[in-house]
Design a protein around this motif. Structure first.
Motif, PDB file in Angstrom:
ATOM      1  N   ARG A 132       0.828  -1.215   0.000  1.00 55.78           N
ATOM      2  CA  ARG A 132       0.000   0.000   0.000  1.00 55.78           C
ATOM      3  C   ARG A 132       0.865   1.268   0.000  1.00 55.78           C
ATOM      4  O   ARG A 132       2.006   1.269   0.467  1.00 55.78           O
ATOM      5  CB  ARG A 132      -0.931   0.028   1.207  1.00 55.78           C
ATOM      6  CG  ARG A 132      -1.886  -1.140   1.290  1.00 55.78           C
ATOM      7  CD  ARG A 132      -3.020  -0.862   2.242  1.00 55.78           C
ATOM      8  NE  ARG A 132      -3.936   0.161   1.704  1.00 55.78           N
ATOM      9  CZ  ARG A 132      -5.015   0.594   2.357  1.00 55.78           C
ATOM     10  NH1 ARG A 132      -5.302   0.117   3.561  1.00 55.78           N
ATOM     11  NH2 ARG A 132      -5.800   1.506   1.822  1.00 55.78           N
ATOM     12  N   HIS A 133       0.272   2.316  -0.543  1.00 56.81           N
ATOM     13  CA  HIS A 133       0.900   3.640  -0.498  1.00 56.81           C
ATOM     14  C   HIS A 133       0.045   4.542   0.379  1.00 56.81           C
ATOM     15  O   HIS A 133      -1.179   4.394   0.442  1.00 56.81           O
ATOM     16  CB  HIS A 133       1.050   4.217  -1.911  1.00 56.81           C
ATOM     17  CG  HIS A 133       2.120   3.541  -2.695  1.00 56.81           C
ATOM     18  ND1 HIS A 133       3.387   4.054  -2.854  1.00 56.81           N
ATOM     19  CD2 HIS A 133       2.118   2.358  -3.358  1.00 56.81           C
ATOM     20  CE1 HIS A 133       4.121   3.232  -3.582  1.00 56.81           C
ATOM     21  NE2 HIS A 133       3.372   2.188  -3.905  1.00 56.81           N
ATOM     22  N   TRP A 134       0.717   5.499   1.033  1.00 50.45           N
ATOM     23  CA  TRP A 134       0.057   6.268   2.081  1.00 50.45           C
ATOM     24  C   TRP A 134       0.040   7.746   1.767  1.00 50.45           C
ATOM     25  O   TRP A 134       0.992   8.293   1.208  1.00 50.45           O
ATOM     26  CB  TRP A 134       0.756   6.031   3.429  1.00 50.45           C
ATOM     27  CG  TRP A 134       0.948   4.572   3.721  1.00 50.45           C
ATOM     28  CD1 TRP A 134       2.094   3.849   3.605  1.00 50.45           C
ATOM     29  CD2 TRP A 134      -0.080   3.650   4.121  1.00 50.45           C
ATOM     30  NE1 TRP A 134       1.869   2.533   3.914  1.00 50.45           N
ATOM     31  CE2 TRP A 134       0.537   2.373   4.233  1.00 50.45           C
ATOM     32  CE3 TRP A 134      -1.439   3.769   4.398  1.00 50.45           C
ATOM     33  CZ2 TRP A 134      -0.167   1.240   4.618  1.00 50.45           C
ATOM     34  CZ3 TRP A 134      -2.145   2.646   4.777  1.00 50.45           C
ATOM     35  CH2 TRP A 134      -1.513   1.397   4.879  1.00 50.45           C
ATOM     36  N   SER A 135      -1.083   8.395   2.171  1.00 57.45           N
ATOM     37  CA  SER A 135      -1.188   9.851   2.079  1.00 57.45           C
ATOM     38  C   SER A 135      -0.823  10.514   3.397  1.00 57.45           C
ATOM     39  O   SER A 135      -0.540  11.705   3.444  1.00 57.45           O
ATOM     40  CB  SER A 135      -2.608  10.253   1.680  1.00 57.45           C
ATOM     41  OG  SER A 135      -2.896   9.815   0.368  1.00 57.45           O
ATOM     42  N   LEU A 136      -0.852   9.742   4.480  1.00 54.17           N
ATOM     43  CA  LEU A 136      -0.503  10.248   5.806  1.00 54.17           C
ATOM     44  C   LEU A 136      -0.146   9.066   6.697  1.00 54.17           C
ATOM     45  O   LEU A 136      -0.787   8.020   6.621  1.00 54.17           O
ATOM     46  CB  LEU A 136      -1.677  11.027   6.425  1.00 54.17           C
ATOM     47  CG  LEU A 136      -1.541  11.455   7.893  1.00 54.17           C
ATOM     48  CD1 LEU A 136      -0.446  12.505   8.048  1.00 54.17           C
ATOM     49  CD2 LEU A 136      -2.869  11.984   8.424  1.00 54.17           C
ATOM     50  N   ILE A 137       0.871   9.256   7.544  1.00 51.29           N
ATOM     51  CA  ILE A 137       1.218   8.266   8.566  1.00 51.29           C
ATOM     52  C   ILE A 137       1.123   8.944   9.923  1.00 51.29           C
ATOM     53  O   ILE A 137       1.611  10.070  10.101  1.00 51.29           O
ATOM     54  CB  ILE A 137       2.637   7.701   8.345  1.00 51.29           C
ATOM     55  CG1 ILE A 137       2.733   7.007   6.974  1.00 51.29           C
ATOM     56  CG2 ILE A 137       3.014   6.731   9.457  1.00 51.29           C
ATOM     57  CD1 ILE A 137       4.136   6.583   6.601  1.00 51.29           C
ATOM     58  N   ILE A 138       0.465   8.282  10.877  1.00 52.58           N
ATOM     59  CA  ILE A 138       0.317   8.821  12.227  1.00 52.58           C
ATOM     60  C   ILE A 138       1.099   7.944  13.204  1.00 52.58           C
ATOM     61  O   ILE A 138       0.906   6.730  13.257  1.00 52.58           O
ATOM     62  CB  ILE A 138      -1.162   8.893  12.650  1.00 52.58           C
ATOM     63  CG1 ILE A 138      -1.927   9.841  11.724  1.00 52.58           C
ATOM     64  CG2 ILE A 138      -1.292   9.343  14.101  1.00 52.58           C
ATOM     65  CD1 ILE A 138      -3.419   9.910  12.018  1.00 52.58           C
ATOM     66  N   ASP A 139       1.982   8.581  13.948  1.00 55.53           N
ATOM     67  CA  ASP A 139       2.794   7.892  14.964  1.00 55.53           C
ATOM     68  C   ASP A 139       2.143   8.054  16.324  1.00 55.53           C
ATOM     69  O   ASP A 139       2.158   9.129  16.915  1.00 55.53           O
ATOM     70  CB  ASP A 139       4.208   8.489  14.975  1.00 55.53           C
ATOM     71  CG  ASP A 139       4.952   8.191  16.275  1.00 55.53           C
ATOM     72  OD1 ASP A 139       4.791   7.070  16.809  1.00 55.53           O
ATOM     73  OD2 ASP A 139       5.691   9.082  16.745  1.00 55.53           O
ATOM     74  N   GLY A 140       1.546   6.957  16.826  1.00 55.00           N
ATOM     75  CA  GLY A 140       0.996   6.920  18.174  1.00 55.00           C
ATOM     76  C   GLY A 140       1.605   5.789  18.968  1.00 55.00           C
ATOM     77  O   GLY A 140       0.911   5.141  19.764  1.00 55.00           O
ATOM     78  N   LEU A 141       2.899   5.563  18.782  1.00 55.90           N
ATOM     79  CA  LEU A 141       3.566   4.424  19.423  1.00 55.90           C
ATOM     80  C   LEU A 141       3.946   4.730  20.871  1.00 55.90           C
ATOM     81  O   LEU A 141       3.559   4.022  21.799  1.00 55.90           O
ATOM     82  CB  LEU A 141       4.801   4.025  18.614  1.00 55.90           C
ATOM     83  CG  LEU A 141       4.524   3.461  17.214  1.00 55.90           C
ATOM     84  CD1 LEU A 141       5.828   3.276  16.446  1.00 55.90           C
ATOM     85  CD2 LEU A 141       3.772   2.136  17.317  1.00 55.90           C
ATOM     86  N   PHE A 142       4.753   5.774  21.082  1.00 50.10           N
ATOM     87  CA  PHE A 142       5.205   6.127  22.430  1.00 50.10           C
ATOM     88  C   PHE A 142       5.137   7.644  22.583  1.00 50.10           C
ATOM     89  O   PHE A 142       5.535   8.375  21.679  1.00 50.10           O
ATOM     90  CB  PHE A 142       6.641   5.653  22.684  1.00 50.10           C
ATOM     91  CG  PHE A 142       6.802   4.159  22.609  1.00 50.10           C
ATOM     92  CD1 PHE A 142       6.538   3.359  23.713  1.00 50.10           C
ATOM     93  CD2 PHE A 142       7.198   3.556  21.430  1.00 50.10           C
ATOM     94  CE1 PHE A 142       6.677   1.983  23.642  1.00 50.10           C
ATOM     95  CE2 PHE A 142       7.342   2.172  21.347  1.00 50.10           C
ATOM     96  CZ  PHE A 142       7.080   1.381  22.452  1.00 50.10           C
ATOM     97  N   GLY A 143       4.683   8.112  23.709  1.00 46.83           N
ATOM     98  CA  GLY A 143       4.603   9.538  23.957  1.00 46.83           C
ATOM     99  C   GLY A 143       5.698   9.986  24.898  1.00 46.83           C
ATOM    100  O   GLY A 143       6.866   9.664  24.733  1.00 46.83           O
ATOM    101  N   ILE A 144       5.303  10.709  25.959  1.00 46.18           N
ATOM    102  CA  ILE A 144       6.276  11.222  26.923  1.00 46.18           C
ATOM    103  C   ILE A 144       6.636  10.131  27.930  1.00 46.18           C
ATOM    104  O   ILE A 144       5.994   9.092  28.005  1.00 46.18           O
ATOM    105  CB  ILE A 144       5.728  12.462  27.647  1.00 46.18           C
ATOM    106  CG1 ILE A 144       4.477  12.115  28.461  1.00 46.18           C
ATOM    107  CG2 ILE A 144       5.416  13.561  26.647  1.00 46.18           C
ATOM    108  CD1 ILE A 144       3.955  13.253  29.312  1.00 46.18           C
TER     109      ILE A 144
END
Length: 526
Positions: A142-154
């Protein structure tokens, strides 16, 4: 390979609320008016605890989905990466809202939903109940228009390894391959939000949405290279009403009271006398750069004492400078003095530094003056006992010598290092580098967010010294002069880059007239 495009804020006045819960933070090449508060992870946990009865995760998910929909306004597929903690819960909630808005969303979570914290587990169940599906790996074709990183925060306390490190590497590679934005939620995964130190694999975001308040690690160390364009989503909380801010970004408001037009009925004596002490054999250029900066940033007179016995009696490029022998300098009527550019560490250099410390005027110590402080055990006490303001401007290697540590140790906690130097020497400190840290003996600290890699050039620090001593000579208080000098220094470099003169090949001498332009522009807008 398609180059990822990152849209940056460029208007120096864009510091206001963008929507009901967005606040713009300074992007690269941006000077801003208001100093935004900065909070470390422990302080944010306290704020979250105080607001435990409010639906913070849902608000974070809504804010993330709002910005994601703007970044993906042309449609296409969105890849959401969810982690094992509450940052993952934010990602689940954002993914649910994006699906409800008819975006094509693929959510990847390699962990066990049963082991999620309570709020994140509820967000996961809500996502699944509305038809969402969890994948354990990214679809390869697949090709992406947006990637969201919600893996690790503070609150990251160890290096990221294993499957999550693989997801981070894949996200970075896919964003580059597809030329799409990479949006980090709260803090790019793998970046220490308190220090700006990379912990193993790290997301290289084009956009970062910081929840509740801004974090110091976004603006110093590796933070600016990982965060891209930043915004704060306050989540309908007033963080400062709950807990005082630990630190702030440097804004023009830190020195705005001094940005006053000059009176027509004035003379050179109205604007102080700056002194520059340095210029040992082979290093006279450092002192002259500082002196030229002091003159062009407004000092009425500039006295220059060069330790090189063979130094000329005149600067042909700046004949307005008044060159003196070192012993004669201390008899001049100076309003402020800078000691260190090209000073050397000889016996004669130490003698001149001791004489400078005895002057009852604001004193800027840089370069070899700092190296002498680190080497000579009697000098730190003399500095700490001074009654007039003392300002230290070390780079990380000089800070390491002052604290008898490694450069790596300094860079691992730039705020802590700057605070320790300020307390030990009873001085105001500017720990230079990416995201210069300003610290006071009373524990206050700030981070300067403007500037660019063009400042990484020989003589740049000497120009900064000259700018600061010029402001001191004109009557600016020490705190304002340090903040104003550092901010001017960065703004000067940003202006030159905006005009196509850098960052590659930018020279220290070019910064001087650009800083003069910025100062006059700020005075005109004040």
């Amino acid at each position: 390979m398609q180059k990822r495009q990152v849209k940056l804020l460029s208007d120096p006045r864009q510091n206001a609320v963008i929507s009901s819960h967005y606040i713009a933070m300074p992007a690269p090449a941006m000077t801003f008016d208001t100093a935004l508060p900065l909070y470390r992870s422990a302080d944010l946990r306290h704020i979250e605890s105080a607001a435990a009865d409010q639906k913070l995760m849902q608000r974070a998910g809504r804010a993330a989905a709002d910005w994601a929909s703007q970044l993906c306004d042309n449609g296409g597929a969105i890849l959401v990466l969810a982690g094992p903690g509450n940052n993952g819960g934010d990602a689940f909630d954002a993914a649910r809202r994006l699906r409800a808005a008819f975006f094509d969303v693929e959510l990847v979570f390699p962990g066990d939903p049963e082991r999620l914290p309570a709020d994140a587990a509820a967000a996961c169940k809500h996502f699944l109940a509305e038809g969402g599906r969890i994948r354990h790996a990214i679809s390869p074709q697949r090709h992406w228009s947006l990637i969201i990183d919600g893996l690790f925060g503070i609150g990251l306390t160890r290096d990221i390894t294993g499957p999550y490190a693989g997801l981070i590497d894949s996200a970075n590679a896919l964003a580059d391959r597809d030329g799409c934005p990479l949006l980090a939620l709260d803090c790019p995964s793998g970046l220490d939000a308190d220090t700006g130190v990379v912990r193993g694999a790290v997301i290289r975001a084009s956009h970062t949405l910081s929840f509740i308040a801004a974090k110091p690690g976004l603006f110093t160390g590796d933070g600016p290279d990982c965060c891209g364009n930043c915004r704060v989503a306050a989540l309908d909380l007033d963080a400062e009403a709950i807990a005082p801010a630990a630190g702030r970004l440097v804004g023009i408001d830190a020195f705005a009271a001094h940005l006053r037009p000059r009176r027509r009925n004035s003379h050179k004596g109205s604007y102080g006398n700056a002194g520059i002490l340095g210029g040992a054999p082979g290093m006279t250029g450092a002192a002259l750069l500082a002196a030229r900066a002091a003159l062009r940033l407004g000092s009425g007179r500039v006295y220059v004492a060069l330790l090189d016995a063979q130094a000329p009696a005149l600067d042909p490029c700046q004949p307005e400078l008044m060159l003196r022998r070192p012993d004669a300098l201390h008899d001049a009527a100076m309003s402020a003095l800078a000691c260190g550019p090209g000073l050397g560490t000889s016996i004669a250099a130490k003698e001149q530094l001791v004489a400078a410390l005895r002057q009852d005027i604001p004193l800027v110590l840089d370069a070899d003056a700092l190296n002498l402080l680190a080497r000579e055990c009697d000098l730190p006490v003399a500095v700490a006992l001074r009654q007039a303001p003392t300002l230290l401007t070390p780079h990380p290697a000089e800070a390491a010598r002052l604290l008898e540590r490694s450069v790596e140790a300094i860079q691992s906690d730039r705020i802590g290092a700057a605070q320790e130097i300020a307390e030990r020497f009873n001085a105001l400190v500017a720990l230079k580098g990416c995201g210069t840290v300003l610290a006071h003996p009373d524990g206050q600290w700030r981070i300067n967010a403007n500037g660019n890699p063009g400042l990484a050039t020989a003589g740049s620090g000497d120009v900064l010294t000259g700018i600061i001593v010029a402001l001191l000579a004109q009557g600016w208080d020490a705190d304002a002069a340090l903040a104003g000098g550092v901010h001017l220094h960065g703004a000067a470099a940003d202006r030159l880059v905006d005009e196509g003169l850098g960052p590659v090949g930018l020279t220290a001498g070019e910064l001087i007239d650009s800083a003069r332009y910025c100062l006059n522009d700020w005075i005109g807008r004040a």
